[in-house]
Design an enzyme around this catalytic site. Structure first.
Site, PDB file in Angstrom:
ATOM      1  N   CYS A  83       0.782  -1.165  -0.053  1.00  0.00           N
ATOM      2  CA  CYS A  83      -0.018  -0.025  -0.024  1.00  0.00           C
ATOM      3  C   CYS A  83       0.722   1.409   0.104  1.00  0.00           C
ATOM      4  CB  CYS A  83      -1.020   0.058   1.030  1.00  0.00           C
ATOM      5  SG  CYS A  83      -2.057  -1.258   1.176  1.00  0.00           S
ATOM      6  N   HIS A 340      -9.992   2.008  -1.820  1.00  0.00           N
ATOM      7  CA  HIS A 340      -8.538   2.049  -1.577  1.00  0.00           C
ATOM      8  C   HIS A 340      -7.978   1.134  -2.733  1.00  0.00           C
ATOM      9  CE1 HIS A 340      -4.716   1.425  -0.136  1.00  0.00           C
ATOM     10  NE2 HIS A 340      -4.590   0.222   0.576  1.00  0.00           N
TER      11      HIS A 340
END
Lengths: 396, 474
Positions: A83, A340
């Site tokens: 991420c 996300h």
């Protein structure tokens, strides 16, 4: 460690629409974000000297970006750091400009998360097939249990505090036209939602989403050539922990009780050292952080030094992180509203901080926002994190 | 004299109340329960559990003395690939070992016992492990469905510290197609009951006991217990009369508690008997399956040193009743549910081979420099970064204590458990493992004791994967 302060400027940033983009491919979204950033900078693709692309699942090689924007025979780097990929890509692009190698470069990030056929975020490769990982909601759920226990918070109280974070972010998201969700949620609905990873319910988790984001950066000395309101890169932080499967009691694990994100602590220390600040709670004006789960955001407040350990609940209850509070966090709605898309999220956060510092955030605008942080955190609490932070600020 | 040095047993945690079959399908509701292996269990994992129970419950077992392991079953998960070597690896037995699968009839277990006993007697092995398990499948809604239960038992044979001497053995072969399962059959097939029970089972048992007692030079009055296989409770009772055993002598065959466990049935009964047997007792034991193997056993003083602390009675009591017949069909993989849409991960066989010390033997590394214990063993110590981590520590006999646990509702489904634990082990290791056989999802509090259990661990694809999970104490 050196200091990157005021050497590189952001002169353009933008995102695609975030959401379940069934009708858009990785290429479509990358092109949308890149042209949004180019338009913002008032530049043409031919003005750009090199490119970076952050993605986790988006295919192989720098060609992901090259193909999307019809860019042939150019220096393009693909970055994957879970991420942290988008902000890691941004940092490497900043280093290339600061070194004098290039003057104007492009950074993009993308994730097509909704082509897997599952509702959950899915990683088709890269993990040990036997020593498997705990899926993120359950892993963060353990952190929530541990945090509540450590600070004597009842499950009811704890869930209420987490729900307040979701209420805040969803409220901010109503003012972001490109967010996946743009609606208010009530505390009751959040608290009564079905459990995904105990004690985290559906609305404690960010959605799985498609999206892309991009930024154009240049040497700070020439930034004024491109626009009146360039935003300066003030500091960079990166910290990576050990991988998920290794659970040996390391010096970290001995004390690690899932109530502080150590990688984010160290990355933020790097940033504060470069910024020369000691009291981020007072000295940071705005932050967009990795709220993949409400508990992640709660613990991030303490990991980044916004709240002293064990006091983040009080700050949430006091509204300290709302748009009107002392330190507004996730002003655009965060991962809770935007979802996300892994490779895009960090650059989406960065776009918001850039916009805030330019004073162009409209109804979301934080008063006198001069210094802001974008923060990404990959991995999960039962293993190692990858934390990346970029501090942006107004020119001095 | 060669004989049994230690014994172990494994009864899976789940039970099907026989009444729930009738609730779902109509018909006569039977009393009692049968033991049902969980979705992540098979005959290999249960045989490994029984053997671990044998090794861990008793003081005597030095693994380095065990020079052979025979796995006996009619339900080997593999038609080609040896199961015994999977079990001996899971048990962390020496690599220089004779391993063998004994298959094909309900006598497979006593065939193995006789071979192992002969090997020890002949001096070709110091100690032999015989471990026996079955998970026989009956056609759904057939008469056999309410009968077949799952279970396992293990015996460690040797010629020192013998707790039960094997004084004699007698075998009889009998060609008959009363029960069979061809290579392509999933379920056990039978001929007519009356033929099976009269011409097959009862006549053969009668002849075998008569000839065996004659060979051993004893009469039925000389033995305190008679342990033998029976296809069902009624036929088992009828044989007692035919062989001249009285009710007091006949060991409880455990129908209604675990069901007819098939190959391990008499071994489970023997384990239950040895939990209370007194030194000097004589036991007659016989299996049935295309003939009989009869043994004469004598309990020695040593029995008091190898009593099993987690024996059959305790494991029979430790259970969870499946909520309904559907749950039974599901965990025994008798219905197709919608597959999870998570991506396929076909575990590389080369990885399983390369990492078998960790995955199968469940061994952690201990740093030569700083003593830090880590699982899996790392090339570089996670604590002090010293290279070349030295000693390996077996974790399968470690007691784990929950630090944190949670439910993963986004888990991989199918053979993956939804419960996870971060748990501490006394060797100084914090480990992350799945919890299986867990009824109270979301409620395994900090401090709960858990024990390693060897389980099937297959995500997708066709490579056989076995690894360790944690379970609650039994």
């Amino acid at each position: 460690m050196g200091n990157i302060k005021d050497k590189v400027a952001v002169i353009g940033a933008g995102t695609s629409k975030f959401g379940e983009n069934w009708d858009k491919s990785t290429d479509d979204m990358l092109a949308e974000a890149v042209y949004c950033a180019l338009d913002d900078a008032g530049l043409k693709l031919s003005d750009i000297e090199a490119g970076w692309v952050g993605t986790v699942l988006g295919g192989y090689g720098g060609s992901i970006l090259a193909e999307a924007i019809g860019w042939d025979l150019m220096p393009v780097t693909r970055v994957e750091n879970n991420c942290a990929s988008p902000l890691n890509a941004f940092q490497d692009a900043v280093f290339s400009v600061a070194s004098g190698m290039y003057d104007v470069v492009l950074v993009a990030g993308v994730e097509k998360s909704k082509d897997t056929g599952t509702g959950a975020l899915t990683f088709p490769y890269g993990f040990h097939p036997v020593y498997t990982y705990i899926q993120a909601p359950a892993s963060y759920g353990m952190a929530a249990q541990s945090y509540f226990k450590k600070y004597g918070i009842s499950m009811e109280e704890g869930k209420r505090t987490l729900a307040k974070i979701a209420v805040k972010n969803h409220h901010n998201g109503t003012m972001s036209p490109k967010a996946h969700f743009q609606r208010e949620l009530t505390l009751e609905r959040i608290m009564n939602a079905p459990i995904i990873g105990y004690p985290l319910g559906l609305f404690d988790c960010c959605p799985t989403t498609d999206g892309a984001a991009a930024a154009i950066i240049c040497n700070a000395e020439i930034a004024d050539k491109f626009r009146d309101d360039p935003v300066m890169v003030k500091a960079l932080g990166l910290s990576v922990g050990k991988a998920d499967i290794y659970m040996g009691k390391t010096p970290q694990a001995d004390e690690f009780d899932y109530t502080l994100w150590n990688e984010s602590v160290t990355a933020s220390k790097q940033v504060y050292e470069q910024l020369g600040i000691t009291n981020p709670r007072e000295e940071i004006d705005v932050a967009n952080v990795h709220d993949c789960f409400t508990i992640s955001e709660l613990i991030i407040y303490e990991s980044l030094g916004f709240s002293p350990k064990g006091t983040a609940k009080q700050d949430v209850d006091d509204g300290f992180f709302t748009l009107e509070g002392g330190l507004p966090v996730n002003t655009d709605g965060g991962l809770k509203s935007f979802g996300h898309p892994i490779g895009a999220s960090g650059l989406r956060m960065l776009t918001e901080i850039y916009t805030q510092i330019q004073g162009k955030a409209g109804p979301r605008q934080v008063k006198d926002a001069k210094l802001g942080l974008a923060h990404c955190q990959g991995g999960n609490p039962t293993g190692g994190f990858q934390a990346a932070i970029v501090a942006l600020g107004a020119p001095e | 004299m060669a004989g049994i040095c230690a014994y172990g047993v494994y009864i899976p945690f789940y039970r099907l109340a026989l009444s729930s079959i009738a609730e779902a399908t109509g018909g006569f509701a039977q009393d009692g329960e049968k033991a049902v292996a969980n979705f992540d269990e098979d005959s290999i994992t249960m045989a490994a559990e029984a053997a671990l129970n044998c090794l861990n419950s008793n003081n005597g077992a030095d693994r380095s003395d065990i020079e052979g392991l025979i796995f006996a079953t009619t339900t080997s998960p593999f038609k080609e690939k040896q199961s015994a070597v999977i079990i001996s690896t899971a048990l962390d037995l020496p690599k220089e070992i004779q391993t063998m699968d004994s298959l094909g009839s309900l006598r497979a277990g006593t065939n193995a016992l006789r071979a192992a006993h002969d090997a020890v007697k002949a001096g070709s092995a110091k100690k032999m492990m015989v471990t026996v398990a079955d998970t026989r499948q009956a056609y759904p809604q057939s008469g056999l469905e309410g009968l077949f239960g799952d279970g396992a038992a293990a015996l460690l044979l040797g010629d020192t510290d013998v707790a039960v001497e094997i004084e004699g053995s007698f075998s009889l072969a009998n060609e008959i197609s009363d029960l069979w399962r061809r290579d392509e059959d999933a379920f056990v097939h039978t001929w007519e009951d009356r033929f099976n029970l009269n011409a097959g089972y009862q006549d053969t048992m009668k002849t075998a006991f008569a000839k065996a007692t004659e060979k051993f030079g004893i009469s039925m009055e000389d033995v305190s217990r008679v342990i033998y296989y029976g296809p069902n409770e009624r036929a088992h009772g009828a044989v007692a009369k035919a062989i001249g055993a009285n009710k007091k002598q006949v060991q409880n065959p455990l129908y209604g508690a675990i069901g007819n466990a098939g190959t391990p049935s008499v071994f489970i009964q023997l384990a239950a008997a040895l939990d209370t047997a007194q030194p000097g007792e004589k036991i007659l034991m016989s299996t049935y399956g295309n003939g009989c193997d009869v043994f004469l056993l004598t309990v020695t003083d040593h029995i008091n040193k190898v009593r099993n602390s987690v024996g059959a009675a305790r494991q029979i009591k430790s259970k969870a009743i499946l909520p309904n017949y559907h749950a039974f069909l599901n965990i025994r993989n008798l219905i197709d549910l919608e597959p999870n849409r998570q991506p396929d991960i076909n575990t590389p066989a080369s990885l399983l081979w390369r990492e078998q010390e960790g995955i199968m033997r469940f061994k952690a590394g201990k740093c030569k420099e700083c003593g830090n214990v880590q699982f899996p063993a790392l090339p570089v110590c996670a604590k002090c970064t010293a290279q070349d981590v030295g000693e390996k520590i077996r974790l399968s006999d470690q007691e784990a204590e929950v630090y944190l646990s949670t439910v993963d509702t986004l888990g991989f489904g199918g053979e993956e458990s939804p419960m996870w634990a971060i748990a501490d082990m006394p060797v100084g290791l914090r480990i992350k493992l799945q919890i299986t056989d867990c009824e109270d999802l979301g409620d395994v509090p900090t401090g709960t004791k858990l024990y390693p259990t060897f389980r099937k661990f297959q995500r997708h694809g066709d490579t056989p994967v076995y690894h360790w999970k944690l379970r609650l104490p039994r």
